[in-house]
Design an enzyme around this catalytic site. Structure first.
Site, PDB file in Angstrom:
ATOM      1  CG  HIS A  50      -1.986  -1.017   1.227  1.00 59.51           C
ATOM      2  ND1 HIS A  50      -2.864  -1.185   0.174  1.00 59.51           N
ATOM      3  CD2 HIS A  50      -2.302  -1.964   2.150  1.00 59.51           C
ATOM      4  CE1 HIS A  50      -3.682  -2.200   0.462  1.00 59.51           C
ATOM      5  NE2 HIS A  50      -3.355  -2.696   1.641  1.00 59.51           N
ATOM      6  CG  ASP A 105      -2.944  -8.423   0.851  1.00 62.61           C
ATOM      7  OD1 ASP A 105      -2.204  -8.707   1.799  1.00 62.61           O
ATOM      8  OD2 ASP A 105      -3.960  -7.703   0.968  1.00 62.61           O
ATOM      9  CG  HIS A 107      -6.564  -5.259   1.806  1.00 63.50           C
ATOM     10  ND1 HIS A 107      -6.036  -6.131   2.734  1.00 63.50           N
ATOM     11  CD2 HIS A 107      -7.709  -4.775   2.332  1.00 63.50           C
ATOM     12  CE1 HIS A 107      -6.832  -6.166   3.800  1.00 63.50           C
ATOM     13  NE2 HIS A 107      -7.856  -5.364   3.584  1.00 63.50           N
ATOM     14  CG  ASP A 156      -5.070  -9.909   3.664  1.00 70.79           C
ATOM     15  OD1 ASP A 156      -4.762 -10.480   2.599  1.00 70.79           O
ATOM     16  OD2 ASP A 156      -4.800  -8.706   3.892  1.00 70.79           O
TER      17      ASP A 156
HETATM   18 ZN   LIG Z   1      -4.187  -7.124   2.841  1.00 72.13          ZN
END
Ligand SMILES: [Zn+2]
Length: 341
Positions: free
Chosen positions: A121, A158, A160, A245
């Protein structure tokens, strides 16, 4: 071929207190690898601190200076630092650089950098989403320069979207970024029409998935989209933002992938590396917050890289009972956008 791993106690010194992204994550992974004795099959790779010059391959000086001088405290509403976090972050970036070095030099066939803080990120100008510096992006830029490579693929599973990684290469045709992620969801980016710009049009391939997707849906989009785009790109090195995740037991998201599902995904990625780039494959740890699922999934990843066939899945398939969404129209649309029909 040998499988390498990067780990160092410095990664535990990024002290985030009660935060979900805490040192207990790496402790759980290492202790599981030790208890199962899998660690004996792995080759340790020593990390080092990335230099400011290496961070600058991706980050603006203002961001590097902010993290270096902050000391401790919050960098954004999700991202906290302690006194040793800057050093840990330098070693996280340096860890995946060294893992890439070991793979490029042929010292190991593949490697996994077990580092924190995570990275995908972090943007050129800011920390966000538990990430200080973008480890995978720094390693990709490093490998492009040092080994004069023309094409690197980054695969991000991931849950995200890796907004920082996408942003680092959005106009760079030398790096293919492909991500499967829950959408709409944090951080908000990663829609299917974000495909890169200029010469790099088509080298960002987003696969935004509705909540509730499990092994079947992930394997379907891997087969239908991820595999053909990576094959078409012909990377000389594959880097993986490995976030666990996506597991059904993870508290941060709503996907239903199992440990067995991760193992199958890793097998597909390893197959691509073997087929396209002499097996050159480097994983780096991103998210994953259910400690049992995280430790078992990382072990399963190593098992696949080692060629072990007995994959232990202590948690089994998702008991959440969420109906699997119909993603057939979505797959069709993404294939149209990326000329995969
Ligand atoms: Zn994540």
């Amino acid at each position: 071929m040998k499988v390498g791993f990067v780990y160092d106690p410095i990664y535990l010194k990024h002290d985030t207190g009660q935060h979900v992204e805490n040192a207990g994550r790496l402790k759980a992974i290492i202790s599981h690898l030790e208890q199962t004795q899998l660690i004996r099959q792995l080759t340790p790779i020593k990390p080092r601190a990335a230099s400011v010059e290496e961070l600058s391959l991706v980050h603006h000086n203002s961001h590097i200076q902010e993290v270096a001088q902050k000391g401790s405290g919050w960098l954004d509403p999700d991202t906290v630092m302690s006194a040793d976090s800057y050093q840990a972050a330098l070693y996280a970036a340096g860890g995946i650089i060294e893992a890439s070095e070991a793979v490029m030099q042929g010292e190991v066939g593949s490697a996994f950098a077990l580092v924190r803080p995570p990275g995908h990120h972090a943007t050129a100008t800011r920390a966000m989403g538990f990430c200080l510096f973008n480890n995978v992006a720094i390693a990709a830029k490093y490998a492009l320069t040092k080994y004069n490579l023309e094409r690197i693929a980054i695969i991000d599973f991931d849950v995200h979207h890796g907004n920082g990684t996408q942003g680092s290469f959005y106009d760079n045709p030398q790096v293919l970024y492909t991500s499967t992620h829950e959408f709409p969801f944090y951080p908000g980016t990663g829609s299917l029409d974000e495909t890169g710009k200029g010469e790099a049009k088509g080298t960002t391939v987003n696969i935004p998935l509705p909540a509730g997707c499990g092994d079947t849906e992930y394997l379907e989009v891997f087969g239908e989209i991820m595999v053909p785009v990576v094959r078409r790109f012909r990377p000389q090195l594959i880097l993986v933002s490995a976030g666990y995740d996506t597991h059904w037991a993870d508290g941060l998201a709503m996907m239903q992938v199992s440990v067995t599902g991760f193992a199958q995904m890793v097998k597909i990625i390893k197959g691509l590396a073997d087929e396209l780039c002499s097996g050159r494959l480097v994983f780096t740890l991103e998210g994953g917050y259910n400690l049992t699922a995280l430790a078992a999934s990382v072990k399963a990843t190593f098992d696949v890289l080692l060629g072990n066939t007995n994959i232990e899945d202590p948690l089994g398939l998702s008991p959440r009972g969420l109906a699997a969404p119909n993603i057939t129209p979505l797959i069709k649309k993404i294939k149209e956008i990326h000329n995969l029909l």
